[in-house]
Motif scaffolding. Sequence first.
Motif, mmCIF file in Angstrom:
data_model
loop_
_atom_site.group_PDB
_atom_site.id
_atom_site.type_symbol
_atom_site.label_atom_id
_atom_site.label_comp_id
_atom_site.label_asym_id
_atom_site.label_seq_id
_atom_site.Cartn_x
_atom_site.Cartn_y
_atom_site.Cartn_z
ATOM 1 N N MET A 1 19.408 -4.392 76.641
ATOM 2 C CA MET A 1 18.271 -4.958 77.323
ATOM 3 C C MET A 1 17.463 -3.851 77.977
ATOM 4 N N ALA A 2 16.254 -3.708 77.583
ATOM 5 C CA ALA A 2 15.405 -2.642 78.110
ATOM 6 C C ALA A 2 14.752 -3.080 79.409
ATOM 7 N N ILE A 3 14.562 -2.120 80.276
ATOM 8 C CA ILE A 3 13.903 -2.382 81.552
ATOM 9 C C ILE A 3 12.409 -2.287 81.340
ATOM 10 N N ASP A 4 11.669 -3.249 81.879
ATOM 11 C CA ASP A 4 10.220 -3.301 81.760
ATOM 12 C C ASP A 4 9.609 -2.125 82.517
ATOM 13 N N PRO A 5 8.825 -1.290 81.844
ATOM 14 C CA PRO A 5 8.258 -0.122 82.516
ATOM 15 C C PRO A 5 7.176 -0.462 83.538
ATOM 16 N N THR A 6 6.697 -1.724 83.570
ATOM 17 C CA THR A 6 5.650 -2.071 84.530
ATOM 18 C C THR A 6 6.194 -2.177 85.946
ATOM 19 N N ILE A 7 7.527 -2.282 86.084
ATOM 20 C CA ILE A 7 8.111 -2.273 87.421
ATOM 21 C C ILE A 7 8.308 -0.813 87.802
ATOM 22 N N GLN A 8 7.620 -0.371 88.833
ATOM 23 C CA GLN A 8 7.624 1.044 89.179
ATOM 24 C C GLN A 8 8.543 1.389 90.343
ATOM 25 N N PHE A 47 13.466 -12.083 93.819
ATOM 26 C CA PHE A 47 14.547 -11.676 92.928
ATOM 27 C C PHE A 47 14.369 -12.293 91.548
ATOM 28 N N ALA A 48 14.196 -13.618 91.488
ATOM 29 C CA ALA A 48 14.090 -14.309 90.204
ATOM 30 C C ALA A 48 12.919 -13.773 89.386
ATOM 31 N N ARG A 49 11.789 -13.593 90.017
ATOM 32 C CA ARG A 49 10.593 -13.092 89.335
ATOM 33 C C ARG A 49 10.803 -11.650 88.862
ATOM 34 N N SER A 50 11.340 -10.808 89.731
ATOM 35 C CA SER A 50 11.536 -9.390 89.408
ATOM 36 C C SER A 50 12.611 -9.198 88.333
ATOM 37 N N PHE A 51 13.677 -9.981 88.391
ATOM 38 C CA PHE A 51 14.744 -9.874 87.401
ATOM 39 C C PHE A 51 14.194 -10.191 86.011
ATOM 40 N N GLY A 56 13.557 -9.125 81.058
ATOM 41 C CA GLY A 56 13.036 -9.983 80.001
ATOM 42 C C GLY A 56 13.685 -11.339 79.880
ATOM 43 N N THR A 57 14.540 -11.690 80.796
ATOM 44 C CA THR A 57 15.220 -12.980 80.768
ATOM 45 C C THR A 57 15.547 -13.401 82.192
#
Length: 164
Positions: A1-8, A47-51, A56-57
Amino acid sequence: MAIDPTIQDPALLRRLLRAKDRMDAASHEEWPVERLARVSGVSEAHFARSFKQAFGTPPHRYLLTRRIERAMALLRETDRPITDIAFETGWASLGTFGRTFRDITGSSPSAIRARGKATPHELGRVPVCIVNAAHRPHLTTAVSEKRRLAADGTNEPEQPQEIP
């Protein structure tokens, strides 16, 4: 599972990874969003939104994937009763386990076990992380949504009929 790069924010990512690691280490336990948010030190909504944004899930879907993945491994590698495997992997009911397992994998637990016994294993030379990734269930749709789609429109409201 890749981490979204938009979270800085690296601090937020570390907190999210802490919660994800806890779920991985104890996927058999209950992990409501409230508990995961406490582990991460953020609010439940954040948390739910950021996770979901980072991995991605949603957290619940991630946990279901881990539980099914673990159950599949136990079914292939052991002769333990399916009931024991269901309870060990965090399911409170054998019926819920069987239904969810079938919805996600497309096969019953006993069919997965039989298929694993029927095929010879030459996986000893393959790294465990690759084997796990190959057998990981692809849970991109909520289980309840899969059931609704499988019903093929039976939940559609009836059209009013004209009276001549």
